[in-house]
Design an enzyme around this catalytic site. Structure first.
Site, PDB file in Angstrom:
ATOM      1  N   ARG A   1     -13.350 -10.749   8.237  1.00  0.00           N
ATOM      2  CA  ARG A   1     -12.703 -11.891   7.983  1.00  0.00           C
ATOM      3  C   ARG A   1     -13.058 -13.115   8.788  1.00  0.00           C
ATOM      4  NH1 ARG A   1     -12.083  -9.085   3.233  1.00  0.00           N
ATOM      5  NH2 ARG A   1     -10.770  -7.440   3.624  1.00  0.00           N
TER       6      ARG A   1
ATOM      7  N   ASN B   1     -10.500  -2.447  13.735  1.00  0.00           N
ATOM      8  CA  ASN B   1     -11.031  -1.629  13.214  1.00  0.00           C
ATOM      9  C   ASN B   1     -12.461  -1.163  14.203  1.00  0.00           C
ATOM     10  OD1 ASN B   1      -9.518  -1.285  10.767  1.00  0.00           O
ATOM     11  ND2 ASN B   1     -10.865  -2.777   9.931  1.00  0.00           N
TER      12      ASN B   1
ATOM     13  N   GLU C   1      -5.305   2.098   6.914  1.00  0.00           N
ATOM     14  CA  GLU C   1      -6.461   1.617   6.388  1.00  0.00           C
ATOM     15  C   GLU C   1      -7.596   2.536   6.811  1.00  0.00           C
ATOM     16  OE1 GLU C   1      -6.860  -2.486   6.634  1.00  0.00           O
ATOM     17  OE2 GLU C   1      -5.905  -2.904   4.854  1.00  0.00           O
TER      18      GLU C   1
ATOM     19  N   ARG D   1       4.897  -1.233  -0.923  1.00  0.00           N
ATOM     20  CA  ARG D   1       4.150  -1.124   0.274  1.00  0.00           C
ATOM     21  C   ARG D   1       4.741  -2.051   1.116  1.00  0.00           C
ATOM     22  NH1 ARG D   1      -1.936  -3.940   0.860  1.00  0.00           N
ATOM     23  NH2 ARG D   1      -1.626  -4.749   2.682  1.00  0.00           N
TER      24      ARG D   1
ATOM     25  N   LYS E   1       2.887  -8.109  11.986  1.00  0.00           N
ATOM     26  CA  LYS E   1       2.259  -9.275  11.025  1.00  0.00           C
ATOM     27  C   LYS E   1       3.752 -10.279  10.545  1.00  0.00           C
ATOM     28  CE  LYS E   1      -2.064  -7.519   9.362  1.00  0.00           C
ATOM     29  NZ  LYS E   1      -2.972  -7.220   8.285  1.00  0.00           N
TER      30      LYS E   1
ATOM     31  N   ASP F   1       0.670  -8.866   4.100  1.00  0.00           N
ATOM     32  CA  ASP F   1      -0.535  -9.043   4.557  1.00  0.00           C
ATOM     33  C   ASP F   1      -1.042 -10.469   4.441  1.00  0.00           C
ATOM     34  OD1 ASP F   1      -3.004  -8.636   5.838  1.00  0.00           O
ATOM     35  OD2 ASP F   1      -3.865  -7.477   4.339  1.00  0.00           O
TER      36      ASP F   1
ATOM     37  N   GLU G   1       2.443 -11.082  14.852  1.00  0.00           N
ATOM     38  CA  GLU G   1       0.840 -11.100  14.806  1.00  0.00           C
ATOM     39  C   GLU G   1       0.602 -12.290  13.705  1.00  0.00           C
ATOM     40  OE1 GLU G   1      -1.242  -7.612  13.782  1.00  0.00           O
ATOM     41  OE2 GLU G   1      -3.199  -8.392  13.741  1.00  0.00           O
TER      42      GLU G   1
ATOM     43  N   GLU H   1      -8.110 -15.825   5.782  1.00  0.00           N
ATOM     44  CA  GLU H   1      -8.531 -14.778   4.776  1.00  0.00           C
ATOM     45  C   GLU H   1      -7.981 -14.726   3.311  1.00  0.00           C
ATOM     46  OE1 GLU H   1      -7.354 -10.779   6.016  1.00  0.00           O
ATOM     47  OE2 GLU H   1      -8.069  -9.778   4.187  1.00  0.00           O
TER      48      GLU H   1
ATOM     49  N   HIS I   1      -0.770 -11.816  -3.132  1.00  0.00           N
ATOM     50  CA  HIS I   1      -1.939 -10.827  -3.243  1.00  0.00           C
ATOM     51  C   HIS I   1      -2.620 -10.749  -4.751  1.00  0.00           C
ATOM     52  CE1 HIS I   1      -4.334  -7.556  -2.049  1.00  0.00           C
ATOM     53  NE2 HIS I   1      -3.614  -7.401  -0.937  1.00  0.00           N
TER      54      HIS I   1
END
Ligand code: GCW
Length: 687
Positions: free
Chosen positions: A166, A208, A289, A333, A357, A362, A384, A390, A508
């Site tokens: 991102r 990640n 994820e 979700r 977050k 997201d 966060e 993004e 989204h």
């Protein structure tokens, strides 16, 4: 010759943006005369011993004051005002802040920057330059400030191979391959910029995470970074892969209750602290994820986090991310993180912080605040945010994000305060937006988001407008008229992006994977919750996600008073309508328009908003140096194209679902729906 003449005439000269808000461009008019007359001597340091931090403060003052006076080095007169750094003996962490005030010392005019420690003096030095940079007279600067939040952190999603997840501003600024021998001087400039806005922690790698970043060779690299950043008051954190004991240690398990696993992490922590005594700790994305985590062994997030926390002990902190959701779980979700973590309240060790977050989905252009804020009173929680855009156009055009973050910080959780109050004892992290691009952030205006993030972590009560103005004054111009135009453009920009991408609580709707551009038609991905259709639920009858008691009842995760303000479609803030309600296209809104008409109006407002920004920016040509003016004009022409694309593709898609004619005065999309559906961007950046 020509350049000198231009400078003398007070004209802007070409700039590439590298200097950020620390340009210290010469003051003008009275402000310039005032500072030249004060002719500050920089600085007189009291409270020795000195330190690298104080040396930096001194050098910054020297450089900044000379720049503001339009000299290449400070010039003294017999009546020079003394700048006095009066600091305690320790390097410290600046938590007690600083004071700045004019004083007479032994008959001489002085300005005293006083702090309990050296980092406090560094922060005070930058604050003095900031105030001068906005055009305030030296003799009138009086400030008493201390940071609200102890942890003011940037999270880099940078990979060791130099790519950035991102990231839209080139490659990673960290050249891991050549560390520790080679440290790019840019990394020192980076620390300097961060210190100037009070950032005091940096997680250097992607959540990640690669296990090999815990190998000894990487600890040596990290130590070199930590040494470079330490004088600036910045501590390093590392994203740690939960399964590292297996991948690096050859253990058969990463079960957090296994004694060998605990011992492995303890030894790893000891090894890191031997090289980096002030190592901040680990940042962990677990069971999210595809990342490994404690649940792989039937253990809870608390058991996983606490095991790492025990390995660090008093030396550091585990920052555990609350961003978890499962494809196999059919629950809405946006409700999964709360369901997972809220029951664990009170179970986390004292040196664990849960990083949440801003919203429950997201980093969308607009989300309601995350219901976990206020719901875990016995857990340390931090916010966060995402500085990199993004989901807000990446590095195209302008989207000033302070209003997005303020919306969340100022939200009353109904459970013991606003989000800002809930996270004040802990902190705030922002996913960094910097890269190897010369201007650091891909576009010049994205620098403002980095800046605003730091300023809000320092003081979440600062208004978005004040931050925009002080940034633009230091970055572009102090001339009130263009400054006002830039500030107004910035303030409107995020709402404009919401309007043309996802108005009224839609979310989204972006392209799969890269998240670039519109793709509301995507309904067939393997994971249901990665489909835009999962979120908008549009059909012939209506659009929106019913999160009331008749639907997922996500509302029940909020305090009753908060839920009440969103539960009735007649009284809800229309900006959240389709986040919480599935409404008929023909539903009539307070504006008098139907939902369908209102959506069309918002898309048009988004396109018009970008056109207005482009026109306003064009009008500023005489006030801005040509290089940056042209660059921003280019960014805005990309954004104009993207806004039309979003509007047209969205309207075409909604129309294909609802079968309604376009509202009167709504121009038809430029192309048929299929043309938008065919657009593919396999090479889009940041993946
Ligand atoms: O927003 C999503 C991003 C992922 C990211 C994830 C997260 C680092 O699309 O790229 O992974 O959030 O926050 O973990």
């Amino acid at each position: 010759m020509v350049a000198a003449a231009l400078l003398a005439a007070g004209q802007a000269c070409a700039e590439d943006g590298y200097a950020l808000w620390l340009r210290h461009a010469p003051l003008e008019g009275e402000a310039l005369a005032d500072l030249r007359e004060a002719a500050p001597i920089v600085p007189v340091i009291v409270g020795r011993p000195g330190s690298p931090t104080l040396a930096i403060a001194e050098a910054e003052l020297r450089r900044g004051l000379a720049g503001l006076q339009g000299y290449d080095r400070p010039r003294l007169t017999r009546d020079s005002t003394e700048i006095v750094l009066s600091c305690g003996e320790e390097k410290g962490d600046g938590a007690a802040g600083f004071g700045i005030a004019p004083e007479m010392i032994e008959g001489r005019q002085a300005v005293v920057i006083a702090a309990e420690d050296h980092v406090g003096c560094l922060y005070g030095s930058f604050a003095l330059l900031r105030a001068l940079g906005e055009g305030k007279p030296l003799s009138e600067i009086r400030l008493t400030e201390a940071p609200t939040m102890p942890l003011r952190m940037l999270d880099h999603w940078d990979n060791p191979d130099g790519t950035v997840e991102r990231g839209y501003a080139g490659r990673s600024i960290i050249d891991w391959w050549h560390l520790p021998e080679k440290l790019d001087p840019r990394l020192v400039d980076y620390a300097r910029a961060n210190a100037s806005i009070g950032i005091n922690a940096i997680a250097v790698n992607n959540v990640n995470a690669k296990a090999f970043m815990l190998e000894p060779r990487y600890i040596a690299k990290l130590a070199r970074l930590a040494d470079a950043w330490r004088p600036y008051g910045i501590r390093v954190f590392l994203s740690a892969r939960f399964s590292a004991p297996m991948e690096l240690g050859g253990l058969p398990t990463a079960d957090p209750l296994d004694p060998a696993v605990k011992a492995w992490w303890k030894a790893k922590a000891d090894e890191i602290y031997a090289s980096i005594p002030d190592f901040g700790g680990f940042l962990v994305k677990a069971n999210s994820e595809g990342q490994p985590g404690p649940q792989d062994y039937g253990r809870s997030h608390a058991e996983g986090a606490n095991m790492l926390a025990a390995a660090l002990g008093e030396r550091g902190t585990v920052i555990w991310r609350a961003f978890v959701y499962r494809a196999e779980d059919s629950t809405d979700r946006t409700m999964q993180a709360y369901a997972e973590f809220q029951p664990l309240d009170g179970q986390f060790a004292g040196n664990v912080i849960l990083q949440i977050k801003n919203g429950p989905l997201d980093f969308q252009p607009r989300e309601p605040f995350h219901p976990l804020f206020g719901a875990m009173p016995r857990t340390r929680v931090m916010l966060e945010a995402q500085i990199t855009r993004e989901y807000l156009g990446q590095a195209s055009g302008i989207a000033y994000l302070a209003p997005l973050w303020k919306e969340v910080l100022d939200a009353d959780t109904g459970r013991g305060g606003t989000v800002a109050q809930i996270v004040a004892p802990t902190g705030m992290a922002g996913v960094a937006n910097v890269g190897s691009d010369r201007n650091w952030t891909g576009t010049h205006f994205d620098q403002a988001n980095w800046y605003a993030f730091g300023r809000l972590a320092w003081n979440p009560a600062l208004p978005s407008e004040d931050i925009a103005r002080e940034w633009a004054a230091q970055t572009f111009t102090r001339n009130p008229q263009p400054l006002g135009t830039i500030t107004a453009m910035m303030l409107a920009s995020r709402g404009t992006v919401v309007d043309y991408t996802g108005p009224m609580g839609l979310a989204h709707l972006m392209g799969t994977g890269h998240h670039y551009g519109p793709a509301p038609w995507v309904c067939d991905l393997e994971r249901p919750d990665w489909n835009p259709c999962y979120y908008h639920r549009a059909d012939n009858g209506g659009v929106g996600f019913d999160r009331t008691a008749t639907g997922s009842n996500a509302l029940a995760q909020y305090a009753p008073a908060v839920a009440a303000q969103w539960s009735d479609p007649a009284t809800i803030d229309p900006r959240f309508l389709l986040w919480f309600h599935h409404m008929p296209w023909t539903h009539r809104l307070p504006s008098g328009r139907t939902l369908w008409e209102e959506l069309a109006t918002r898309y048009d407002a988004g396109v018009a908003g970008v056109d207005r920004m482009a026109a306003d920016w064009a009008s500023l040509a005489p006030a801005i140096d040509p290089e940056r003016h042209a660059a921003v004009a280019g960014d805005l022409s990309i954004q104009r194209k993207e806004a039309r694309w979003w509007r047209d593709a969205s309207l075409a898609y909604w129309q294909s679902v609802n079968g309604l004619p376009l509202p009167p005065d709504t121009a038809p999309p430029a192309e048929p729906l299929d043309a938008y559906r065919q657009r593919k961007f396999p090479e889009a950046p940041g993946q």
